[in-house]
Design a protein around this motif. Structure first.
Motif, short mmCIF file in Angstrom:
data_model
loop_
_atom_site.label_atom_id
_atom_site.label_comp_id
_atom_site.label_asym_id
_atom_site.label_seq_id
_atom_site.Cartn_x
_atom_site.Cartn_y
_atom_site.Cartn_z
N VAL A 179 0.72 -1.13 0.09
CA VAL A 179 -0.01 -0.02 -0.01
C VAL A 179 0.73 1.11 -0.06
O VAL A 179 0.30 2.42 -0.41
CB VAL A 179 -0.86 0.00 1.19
CG1 VAL A 179 -2.10 -1.14 1.13
CG2 VAL A 179 -0.29 -0.10 2.42
N ARG A 202 -5.08 0.69 4.29
CA ARG A 202 -5.30 1.72 3.39
C ARG A 202 -6.31 2.87 4.14
O ARG A 202 -6.19 4.05 3.77
CB ARG A 202 -5.81 1.50 2.07
CG ARG A 202 -4.91 0.74 1.23
CD ARG A 202 -5.74 0.61 -0.34
NE ARG A 202 -5.63 1.60 -1.02
CZ ARG A 202 -6.35 1.84 -1.97
NH1 ARG A 202 -7.20 0.99 -2.48
NH2 ARG A 202 -6.12 3.02 -2.79
N GLY A 207 -3.84 5.91 5.32
CA GLY A 207 -2.97 5.08 4.39
C GLY A 207 -1.95 4.57 5.14
O GLY A 207 -1.72 4.54 6.33
#
Length: 281
Positions: A179, A202, A207
């Motif tokens: 990610v 995420r 995030g």
């Protein structure tokens, strides 16, 4: 040295016209009435009627393969970095579906540069698709014995990729939850293996805590070295390279608030920057 006697000919060609190199990848062919649905439920991105980049994850959300899925001849050509392992994973998940998986003899070349589109158009390729591996960007071509008429950039492939801030499979993706790698390859409209882990990371606090950024270094350092700021670990180097333009450079997963300032790696000062390093193209 290249045939022209210029060690940087391939690097310069990518920025001036185009250069090329073979990729460490092989091509699988998937056929059968259920090939589309089977692929779509196993990879991170939605499989469409055009070339698609997607990742294959394990149940823990870690990257097993970096794929290009290309519709072709009532089936799909799939570029794979780990073709044998990926084929085994897929075969173990075929139950009643009509899906056949074969490994082809095709090779893959990457053509990068401002004139890459014209160059791949002249090749007798089985398939082509856009693939950014440098600041100018470029294409991959799938086929047999493809040799574009241009310098090869093998010796500076990592430097070109670092300058563009592009994640490589072995260094930045394999075995990692992807990610923070600056990839938009995750569908929110379907289920796939590893989705719960990816979605959780995420959505947590906006995030990933560390995101891939280029480093401009004062000297050479090791891959896998800790990036420090004011005596505190803020990241880890993943790729280091020698750039004809910038000297020692690298990629690192690094905390975003460290970007734009001075950090230290193995006692060497470095500047963490936003990609791309080169903005004059």
């Amino acid at each position: 040295m290249t045939e022209e006697g210029n060690e940087t000919a391939g690097y310069e060609a990518v920025y001036d016209t185009f250069g090329w190199k073979p990729l460490d990848a092989e091509v699988l062919r998937l056929t059968g009435e259920d090939a589309h649905d089977f692929l779509d439920r196993t990879v991170t991105a939605e499989v469409r009627d055009r070339p698609t980049r997607a990742l294959l994850l394990d149940p823990n959300g870690k990257t097993q393969d970096d794929l290009r899925v290309v519709p072709r001849d009532n089936g799909f050509l799939v570029l794979s970095r780990r073709p044998d392992e990926t084929a085994d994973v897929w075969r173990s998940n075929i139950f009643v579906e009509d899906v056949e998986i074969q490994k082809t003899d095709h090779g893959v070349v990457s053509v990068q540069g401002s004139e890459a589109a014209q160059a791949v158009g002249k090749l007798d390729a089985e398939a082509t698709y856009e693939a950014k591996r440098s600041v100018p960007g470029g294409y991959d071509a799938v086929g047999d014995q493809l040799k574009p008429d241009a310098p090869r950039y093998d010796d500076h492939a990592d430097a070109l990729r670092v300058e563009a801030g592009v994640a490589g499979f072995e260094n930045e993706l394999a075995g990692r939850i992807p990610v923070g790698a600056r990839l938009e390859l995750f569908s929110e409209d379907k289920c796939y293996v590893g989705q719960e882990v990816v979605a959780r990371v995420r959505q947590r606090g906006g995030g990933a805590s560390r995101v891939l950024h280029p480093l401009v270094l004062e000297d050479n350092v090791s891959e896998g070295a800790t990036v420090m700021r004011d005596g505190t670990p803020v990241g880890e180097t993943t790729t280091v390279a020698d750039s004809p333009r910038y000297g020692d450079i690298g990629l690192a997963y690094i905390e975003t608030d460290a970007v734009g300032g001075t950090v230290e790696v193995e006692g060497v000062e470095a500047e963490a920057r936003k990609p791309p390093l080169r903005e004059d193209v």
